[in-house]
Design a protein around this motif. Structure first.
Motif, PDB file in Angstrom:
ATOM      1  N   SER A   1      22.774 -13.101  -5.775  1.00  7.13           N
ATOM      2  CA  SER A   1      23.787 -13.925  -5.123  1.00  7.13           C
ATOM      3  C   SER A   1      25.131 -13.816  -5.828  1.00  7.13           C
ATOM      4  O   SER A   1      26.186 -13.768  -5.169  1.00  7.13           O
ATOM      5  CB  SER A   1      23.332 -15.388  -5.071  1.00  7.13           C
TER       6      SER A   1
ATOM      7  N   ASN B   1      28.552 -12.395  -4.100  1.00  9.93           N
ATOM      8  CA  ASN B   1      29.807 -13.143  -4.119  1.00  9.93           C
ATOM      9  C   ASN B   1      30.957 -12.272  -4.619  1.00  9.93           C
ATOM     10  O   ASN B   1      32.080 -12.340  -4.091  1.00  9.93           O
ATOM     11  CB  ASN B   1      29.671 -14.382  -5.009  1.00  9.93           C
TER      12      ASN B   1
ATOM     13  N   ASP C   1      32.068  -9.954  -1.887  1.00  6.02           N
ATOM     14  CA  ASP C   1      32.928 -10.611  -0.900  1.00  6.02           C
ATOM     15  C   ASP C   1      34.386 -10.569  -1.343  1.00  6.02           C
ATOM     16  O   ASP C   1      35.297 -10.389  -0.523  1.00  6.02           O
ATOM     17  CB  ASP C   1      32.483 -12.063  -0.705  1.00  6.02           C
TER      18      ASP C   1
END
Length: 437
Positions: free
Chosen positions: A36, A40, A43
């Protein structure tokens, strides 16, 4: 965001659909990393480098565009408790085709074992070169190290700048003063007979990669020897590498050997272009007499002079400017035109040496510690041998890649070992017994 593709991008997209034209990097770092957290960071990267997350759109009238609209996330494979050689996984990644109609143009894998992480990133060469890729990776590591670091998107005018439209005014004036290419005005080549051809399966290559990391002391000796002999590090390394190929192939093929080098055009573009993400490189070559007994510094001087002469002439840059500006004028269907041309695949050089120089990837990013950085590693095909190099954390990292079906791995092992031996053991001697010492 959306814009029409340049001729350079378009031809790269065309040929990359016939065979792999991609390249990868491997970054090894330690620290507790979760999937995760990595997503992130991705992104943020997508915001900062939208050109890496595009797809190709071709209209009925054959105009072609790249767009950021409706492009999925970067493909990511996150493997915990990975065991086995990372090299095999890595070479598999650089041969898998991209779906350019869907995008994006970048994919990742993380091979994790405890606190050890191998980040593998593969880039489509139609949208970026090795320099631009290293810039993206540095920002990726920065976002991993600091999840609160903000991401700023480029504006509509700078997200995908085209090479031929970003040349400095001074250099463009010099290019326009050169003789134009024949195809600028003679358009007879646009009258061609389309060839009938059947689609062929995308070739899956058997890549072999060799890697080696040198110590800080060994790397510093290369820098010192280059300074003392008044040559660039690139020329000195190129001479050492070319001499190894000459020792292997010279006895049967002759001692005139050829080195190819990608050229980074950013210094010849407008001010502030150093950090551009995109496709801003070309290719140049040097033909060198590697007769046994010739000193390495002499070879380095000749390589450096040959490459610098071409760069300073602006002829390589003018070639790309003219190609991107004029070649497809009068061509209604570029892909049909490329498919109908007589194309002879030949590799008239020993190897291509892609040296990124000093890469600004730090050793520490928050809880993460970077140890090794290898790249660029190109999907070498049709007999190519490609050597990628960079200096990071004061250490030189090199890798050599080739198709094992085209280049005997036994020879490859021998040549790469020779290169590493010359850099490790022979370079220090180049600084000894110089006049005045």
């Amino acid at each position: 965001m959306k814009r029409e593709t340049s001729n350079y991008e378009r031809v790269m997209f065309y040929y990359s659909n016939l065979g792999p034209m991609f390249f990868g990097f491997r970054v090894h770092f330690t620290g507790a990393l979760t999937e995760s957290d990595f997503r992130n960071a991705l992104d943020k990267i997508r915001i900062e480098f939208p050109l890496s997350a595009v797809r190709v759109e071709t209209l009925d009238d054959h105009r072609q565009f790249i767009t950021t609209e409706d492009v999925p996330e970067y493909p990511l494979t996150f493997i915990s408790d990975f065991e086995g050689p990372w090299e095999t996984y890595y070479t598999d990644l650089i041969k898998v085709p991209f779906d350019t109609t869907r995008g994006p143009m970048l994919r990742f894998s993380v091979l994790q074992n405890g606190s050890n992480n191998d980040l593998l990133a593969v880039f489509h060469h139609a949208v970026v070169d090795g320099v631009g890729a290293s810039i993206l990776l540095e920002r990726l590591m920065a976002h991993l190290g600091d999840p609160n670091l903000s991401a700023k998107a480029p504006d509509d005018h700078s997200w995908a700048i085209m090479l031929h439209k970003h040349i400095s005014d001074e250099n463009l004036a010099k290019i326009l003063a050169l003789d134009p290419p024949v195809y600028k005005d003679d358009k007879t080549y646009t009258k061609y007979t389309p060839k009938a051809f059947s689609p062929t399966p995308f070739p899956i290559r058997n890549f072999k990669v060799h890697t080696h990391a040198f110590s800080k002391a060994q790397t510093e000796s290369i820098v010192q020897a280059s300074r003392q002999h008044n040559v660039t590090v690139h020329a000195l390394l190129g001479a050492l590498m070319l001499s190894s190929f000459a020792e292997e192939f010279g006895p049967e093929e002759g001692y005139r050997r050829v080195i190819q080098s990608p050229i980074n055009f950013r210094p010849q573009l407008r001010a502030g272009s150093e950090k551009l993400f995109g496709l801003y490189n070309g290719l140049i070559k040097a033909d060198i007499d590697c007769t046994p007994g010739r000193p390495i510094p002499e070879l380095a001087l000749e390589i450096g002079h040959a490459l610098r002469e071409q760069i300073d002439s602006l002829i390589p840059l003018s070639g790309y400017y003219n190609f991107m500006t004029f070649l497809l004028d009068g061509i209604d269907n570029p892909e049909e035109y490329y498919a109908s041309r007589d194309h002879v695949d030949s590799m008239d050089y020993d190897f291509s040496f892609s040296n990124l120089g000093r890469v600004e990837i730090a050793e520490d990013y928050g809880p993460f510690h970077v140890t090794d950085v290898f790249g660029p590693t190109f999907s070498a095909t049709k007999g190519e041998r490609v050597i990628g190099a960079m200096t990071c954390h004061g250490r030189l990292f090199i890798n050599m890649v080739y198709d094992a079906e085209c280049f005997d791995p036994v020879i490859g092992n021998r040549v790469f070992a020779s290169i590493c031996q010359k850099i490790s053991d022979d370079v220090p001697a180049l600084s000894e017994n110089l006049p005045g010492q």
